[in-house]
Design a protein around this motif. Structure first.
Motif, PDB file in Angstrom:
ATOM      1  N   GLY A   1       0.827  -1.206   0.000  1.00  0.00           N
ATOM      2  CA  GLY A   1       0.000   0.000   0.000  1.00  0.00           C
ATOM      3  C   GLY A   1       0.851   1.241   0.000  1.00  0.00           C
ATOM      4  O   GLY A   1       2.045   1.213  -0.235  1.00  0.00           O
ATOM      5  N   GLU A   2       0.210   2.391   0.275  1.00  0.00           N
ATOM      6  CA  GLU A   2       0.921   3.660   0.275  1.00  0.00           C
ATOM      7  C   GLU A   2       1.946   3.702   1.407  1.00  0.00           C
ATOM      8  O   GLU A   2       1.734   3.173   2.491  1.00  0.00           O
ATOM      9  CB  GLU A   2      -0.070   4.820   0.435  1.00  0.00           C
ATOM     10  CG  GLU A   2      -1.024   4.961  -0.737  1.00  0.00           C
ATOM     11  CD  GLU A   2      -0.304   5.306  -2.017  1.00  0.00           C
ATOM     12  OE1 GLU A   2       0.730   6.003  -1.962  1.00  0.00           O
ATOM     13  OE2 GLU A   2      -0.765   4.879  -3.086  1.00  0.00           O
TER      14      GLU A   2
ATOM     15  N   VAL B   1       8.706  13.410  -6.387  1.00  0.00           N
ATOM     16  CA  VAL B   1       8.665  12.059  -5.843  1.00  0.00           C
ATOM     17  C   VAL B   1       8.715  12.191  -4.325  1.00  0.00           C
ATOM     18  O   VAL B   1       9.679  12.740  -3.772  1.00  0.00           O
ATOM     19  CB  VAL B   1       9.850  11.211  -6.337  1.00  0.00           C
ATOM     20  CG1 VAL B   1       9.698   9.764  -5.868  1.00  0.00           C
ATOM     21  CG2 VAL B   1       9.977  11.269  -7.849  1.00  0.00           C
ATOM     22  N   ALA B   2       7.696  11.719  -3.656  1.00  0.00           N
ATOM     23  CA  ALA B   2       7.605  11.873  -2.210  1.00  0.00           C
ATOM     24  C   ALA B   2       8.506  10.870  -1.500  1.00  0.00           C
ATOM     25  O   ALA B   2       8.818   9.801  -2.037  1.00  0.00           O
ATOM     26  CB  ALA B   2       6.161  11.685  -1.759  1.00  0.00           C
ATOM     27  N   PRO B   3       8.939  11.180  -0.280  1.00  0.00           N
ATOM     28  CA  PRO B   3       9.644  10.175   0.521  1.00  0.00           C
ATOM     29  C   PRO B   3       8.768   8.933   0.675  1.00  0.00           C
ATOM     30  O   PRO B   3       7.569   9.030   0.923  1.00  0.00           O
ATOM     31  CB  PRO B   3       9.844  10.878   1.868  1.00  0.00           C
ATOM     32  CG  PRO B   3       9.772  12.331   1.558  1.00  0.00           C
ATOM     33  CD  PRO B   3       8.782  12.461   0.438  1.00  0.00           C
TER      34      PRO B   3
ATOM     35  N   GLY C   1       7.837   5.576 -11.297  1.00  0.00           N
ATOM     36  CA  GLY C   1       8.382   5.010 -12.519  1.00  0.00           C
ATOM     37  C   GLY C   1       8.357   6.026 -13.645  1.00  0.00           C
ATOM     38  O   GLY C   1       7.464   6.873 -13.708  1.00  0.00           O
ATOM     39  N   VAL C   2       9.337   5.958 -14.532  1.00  0.00           N
ATOM     40  CA  VAL C   2       9.390   6.826 -15.708  1.00  0.00           C
ATOM     41  C   VAL C   2       9.356   5.945 -16.944  1.00  0.00           C
ATOM     42  O   VAL C   2      10.211   5.073 -17.124  1.00  0.00           O
ATOM     43  CB  VAL C   2      10.655   7.705 -15.716  1.00  0.00           C
ATOM     44  CG1 VAL C   2      10.713   8.552 -16.983  1.00  0.00           C
ATOM     45  CG2 VAL C   2      10.705   8.598 -14.485  1.00  0.00           C
TER      46      VAL C   2
ATOM     47  N   SER D   1       6.134   0.522  -9.560  1.00  0.00           N
ATOM     48  CA  SER D   1       5.811   1.926  -9.301  1.00  0.00           C
ATOM     49  C   SER D   1       4.520   2.140  -8.515  1.00  0.00           C
ATOM     50  O   SER D   1       3.531   1.428  -8.692  1.00  0.00           O
ATOM     51  CB  SER D   1       5.716   2.686 -10.626  1.00  0.00           C
ATOM     52  OG  SER D   1       6.886   2.507 -11.384  1.00  0.00           O
ATOM     53  N   ASP D   2       4.538   3.177  -7.662  1.00  0.00           N
ATOM     54  CA  ASP D   2       3.321   3.710  -7.056  1.00  0.00           C
ATOM     55  C   ASP D   2       2.614   4.638  -8.045  1.00  0.00           C
ATOM     56  O   ASP D   2       1.390   4.691  -8.082  1.00  0.00           O
ATOM     57  CB  ASP D   2       3.659   4.484  -5.782  1.00  0.00           C
ATOM     58  CG  ASP D   2       4.282   3.585  -4.731  1.00  0.00           C
ATOM     59  OD1 ASP D   2       3.708   2.523  -4.439  1.00  0.00           O
ATOM     60  OD2 ASP D   2       5.361   3.927  -4.206  1.00  0.00           O
TER      61      ASP D   2
END
Length: 497
Positions: A249-250, A281-283, A288-289, A460-461
């Motif tokens: 999860g997050e 991009v958060a901690p 993904g790119v 990726s999130d």
């Protein structure tokens, strides 16, 4: 173009006390696509190097049309109709496609090279094989996929009827991958034998007629793909099956992440490669790119890690004192020094730290050995038992694992990973993915760029998609299907962001 019948019989190769291949036999029937798979260090590339005359076996023999032979050099293999395209292309960037292809085999009239004749011949080869390329284009202006086509055409120009491809799709986007496999089908229909090394079992099942599995230098299995399964192949490769997990999860974490604001960057030719890009991009997040090769990914990675300066815009990298971990796409250029020892490579970028450097700047050899041993054990780097051994003594996949170990050992607050599993087998890929997830779980902001769309979707999130230097969408994991991301990558109409 019918390929010759080739057999490798009881091939053994030793490097000092290490046996890289032990009594390996492999038949290459004409006009088939044959996959050779195994973990990193299994001996796949070593076996292909024997076939191409780059290595001489300690025992065993090659049989060409039933007769024993030995290729004393690549030239001898080429003369026998064998061509090889390695992972790292051997092209001269300022030369044209034609100049690269004919180099060493130039068609001459008298003392002059007949370039019009060469252009025409290469154009015919390109059309016949389905490998579209402009013979007059300069290699430095071509995408990775186009450069690969040049390497294949270079082998075909020399009348290769057995074509060896080492990790052919490692740097290709999905459309380019489909084009490559279509070309191999066309070649085998013309009678060429295609032998390819890959770590992607899905490619084996979809595109190989037969598959051979090596494990730690030994032959484990040869089967027709119609008579085996991915599960059977996975077990043959590593001795057991392994499922890759997903993040549950997050992940939230305090502190600064990675922020890019209104970033404009030019490439080496002075052309705008990234235009007014804003992304954060958060901690604790993995971003993904995705994008077709040449959409600005390389310049994005380079500007974040300081290898390229932006024309305008700002970058915030986890705070002033934060360590940054960098896993480069081209480990040979930016990740390791091939002639340096393993001990020296494991502290690159950290060699000024007092824990590794003593009075007068002398390196603490015991500290280097201990740190190397810890990294080797933790990251399962094979063949790295001797600290004084040169980096080039390791396989490409084990070099990549050593780079990963070095960079993650810094406990970085920002991690930039470009093609982090290129050349790794599926078990090692799962291991790398676990480590990147673990770093994110511990609060690192992780940016992963990969041309393997399945890797981007697995990790990726959120997925940021680049097209011609512009950010065309950021998609949450729940909505990030291959079709949706692929449509954004190619600029397909009717996509709702």
């Amino acid at each position: 173009m019918t390929a010759p019948s080739i057999q490798l019989a009881n091939i053994t190769v030793r490097f000092g006390a290490v046996t890289a291949l032990e009594d390996i036999s492999l038949a290459l029937p004409p006009g088939e696509r044959i996959a050779v798979i195994g973990e990193n260090g299994a001996g796949k590339s070593t076996l292909m190097r024997v076939l191409f005359g780059l290595l001489q076996p300690d025992s065993g023999e090659l049989r060409l049309e039933g007769s024993a032979t030995r290729f004393s050099s690549p030239r001898a293999a080429i003369n026998a109709g064998i061509g090889m395209v390695q992972q790292h292309f051997e092209l001269i960037a300022p030369f044209t496609v034609t100049e690269n292809i004919i180099l060493g085999s130039e068609p001459c009239h008298g003392m002059q090279i007949n370039l019009p004749e060469a252009h025409a011949q290469i154009q015919r080869l390109a059309e016949e094989s389905g490998l579209a390329v402009d013979p007059r284009a300069r290699v430095e202006e071509l995408s990775v996929a186009a450069q690969q086509r040049v390497e294949i055409l270079k082998a075909l120009y020399r009348k290769a009827r057995v074509l060896i491809l080492d990790e052919p799709t490692a740097t290709l986007a999905p459309p380019e991958t489909r084009d490559l496999w279509a070309a191999t089908r066309r070649l085998t229909a013309l009678g060429v034998t295609v032998v390819f090394i890959t770590h992607k079992l899905s490619e084996v099942m979809a595109h190989a007629d037969s598959v051979t599995v090596l494990r730690r230098g030994k032959h484990i299995l040869t089967a027709k793909t119609s008579e085996t399964t991915t599960q059977e192949l996975a077990v043959a490769m590593v001795g057991s099956s392994r499922e890759e997990g997903q993040r549950s999860g997050e992940r939230a974490s305090e502190g600064a992440g990675l922020t890019l604001h209104n970033l404009t960057v030019r490439n080496d030719r002075g052309v705008v490669a990234l235009e007014n890009l804003t992304l954060s991009v958060a901690p604790g997040e993995i971003m993904g790119v995705a994008g077709v090769d040449g959409s600005g990914q390389t310049e994005l990675i380079e500007v974040i890690v300081g290898l390229r300066q932006p024309e305008s815009g700002t970058i915030e990298r986890g705070g002033k004192e934060a360590a940054i971990g960098f896993i480069p796409e081209d480990r040979h250029r930016h990740g390791v020094v091939q002639s340096f020892s393993l001990a020296e490579n494991i502290v690159l970028g950290r060699h000024r730290e007092t824990s590794f450097r003593g009075v007068g700047g002398v390196m603490k050899k015991n500290a280097l050995r201990e740190f190397l041993a810890e990294c080797v054990a933790t990251f399962d780097v094979r063949g790295a038992e001797q600290p004084s051994a040169p980096m080039h003594s390791l396989s490409g996949g084990n070099q990549q694992k050593l780079v990963l170990a070095r960079e993650l050992s810094k406990n970085p607050r920002v991690i930039v990973a470009s093609q982090p599993t290129r050349g790794l087998d599926f078990a090692a890929t799962a291991f790398v993915h676990e480590r990147l997830r673990e770093a994110a779980d511990n609060g690192a902001a992780v940016l992963v760029q990969s041309l393997d769309l399945s890797e981007v979707l697995t990790l990726s999130d959120r997925v940021a998609v680049l097209l011609e230097g512009k950010l065309v969408g950021v998609v949450d994991r729940a909505e990030a299907t291959e079709e949706r991301i692929g449509a954004l990558m190619t600029g397909a109409h009717g996509v709702e962001l």
